[in-house]
Design an enzyme around this catalytic site. Structure first.
Site, PDB file in Angstrom:
ATOM      1  N   HIS A  25       4.880  18.783 -34.886  1.00 51.89           N
ATOM      2  CA  HIS A  25       3.969  18.408 -36.209  1.00 51.89           C
ATOM      3  C   HIS A  25       2.926  19.302 -36.672  1.00 51.89           C
ATOM      4  CE1 HIS A  25       2.305  14.980 -38.324  1.00 51.89           C
ATOM      5  NE2 HIS A  25       1.132  15.564 -38.262  1.00 51.89           N
ATOM      6  N   GLU A  26       2.131  19.890 -35.601  1.00 58.75           N
ATOM      7  CA  GLU A  26       1.034  20.421 -35.849  1.00 58.75           C
ATOM      8  C   GLU A  26       1.600  21.947 -36.406  1.00 58.75           C
ATOM      9  OE1 GLU A  26      -2.028  19.704 -36.098  1.00 58.75           O
ATOM     10  OE2 GLU A  26      -1.736  17.594 -35.441  1.00 58.75           O
ATOM     11  N   HIS A  29       2.432  22.027 -39.777  1.00 59.72           N
ATOM     12  CA  HIS A  29       1.472  22.150 -40.610  1.00 59.72           C
ATOM     13  C   HIS A  29       0.883  23.745 -41.007  1.00 59.72           C
ATOM     14  CE1 HIS A  29       0.454  17.959 -41.112  1.00 59.72           C
ATOM     15  NE2 HIS A  29       0.123  17.825 -40.045  1.00 59.72           N
TER      16      HIS A  29
END
Length: 231
Positions: A25-26, A29
């Protein structure tokens, strides 16, 4: 399996998939930010899939362990990937894409894992060995965690990704005012997730806004995977 073994099994089958789900997820980004010109995450070594680079002691380890041991729903977070909107080509709209990239990566991971689980089910479904049972639980929980994280993070309030998406979609002046709420992100999150349910149980954000679409998405992902695989 004795009680200690059951606890260890529960921790392993939730903590491992949670760690990888929040790491992807990170990194998503940071990758999308890099595509749009912001090299901050890359320069700080945060585009690596090595969990150690992303671990938040409380959000990635302590809280999930406590939740796993107590049998509560598992949740957690990693250290946020640094993003500097002013370094992007089009800060307003690029930031919308960067914010949406995290939840989207979780949905993609959930679907890919569902395909693997459904395809391997003839073997995994009747497995007797502890190793295959552990693998099956990890795959199943990885689907659930990714879908839950995607939906939870799209709540349109700070500090969640949904607030960044909403902020970019609002008229510029209103969007800038809305962005000022970021400084109160932690107390807002604490109030919504802990305070509000205590004050008004019927206003439980997780139960009312996240769990219903999560249950639908979980069933839908497995159903679509089954159609594709032919099972």
């Amino acid at each position: 399996m004795n009680e200690i073994g059951a606890i260890a099994f529960n921790i392993g089958t939730w903590l491992i998939p949670l760690t990888f789900a929040i790491v992807f997820h990170e990194v998503a980004h940071g990758r999308v930010a890099l595509w749009f010109g912001d090299k901050t995450a890359r320069d700080q070594g945060r585009l690596s899939l090595n969990p150690i680079r992303h671990v938040d002691p409380i959000g990635t380890v302590v809280l999930p362990l406590i939740l796993a041991v107590t049998g509560a729903p598992i949740f957690g977070w990693a250290k946020p990937v640094p993003v500097v909107p002013s370094r992007m080509h089009n800060p307003r709209w690029n930031m919308v894409a960067v914010a949406a990239a995290g939840p989207l990566s979780n949905i993609i991971l959930a679907f890919i894992t569902a395909l693997i689980l459904v395809a391997a089910w003839p073997v995994l479904g009747n497995a007797e060995s502890a190793g295959l049972k552990f693998l099956t639980a990890n795959l199943n929980n990885f689907i659930a965690i990714n879908l839950f994280l995607a939906l939870f993070n799209m709540l349109p309030v700070p500090p969640f990704d949904g607030s960044k998406v909403l902020g970019g979609l609002l008229p510029p002046r209103l969007g800038r005012r809305f962005a000022r709420l970021d400084r109160y992100a932690f107390p807002i999150m604490l109030f919504l997730l802990v305070g509000l349910p205590l004050i008004a149980p019927q206003a439980n954000i997780t139960q009312n806004l996240v769990i219903p679409p999560f249950e639908w998405a979980y069933s839908a992902v497995l159903a679509v995977a089954g159609l594709i695989v032919g099972r």
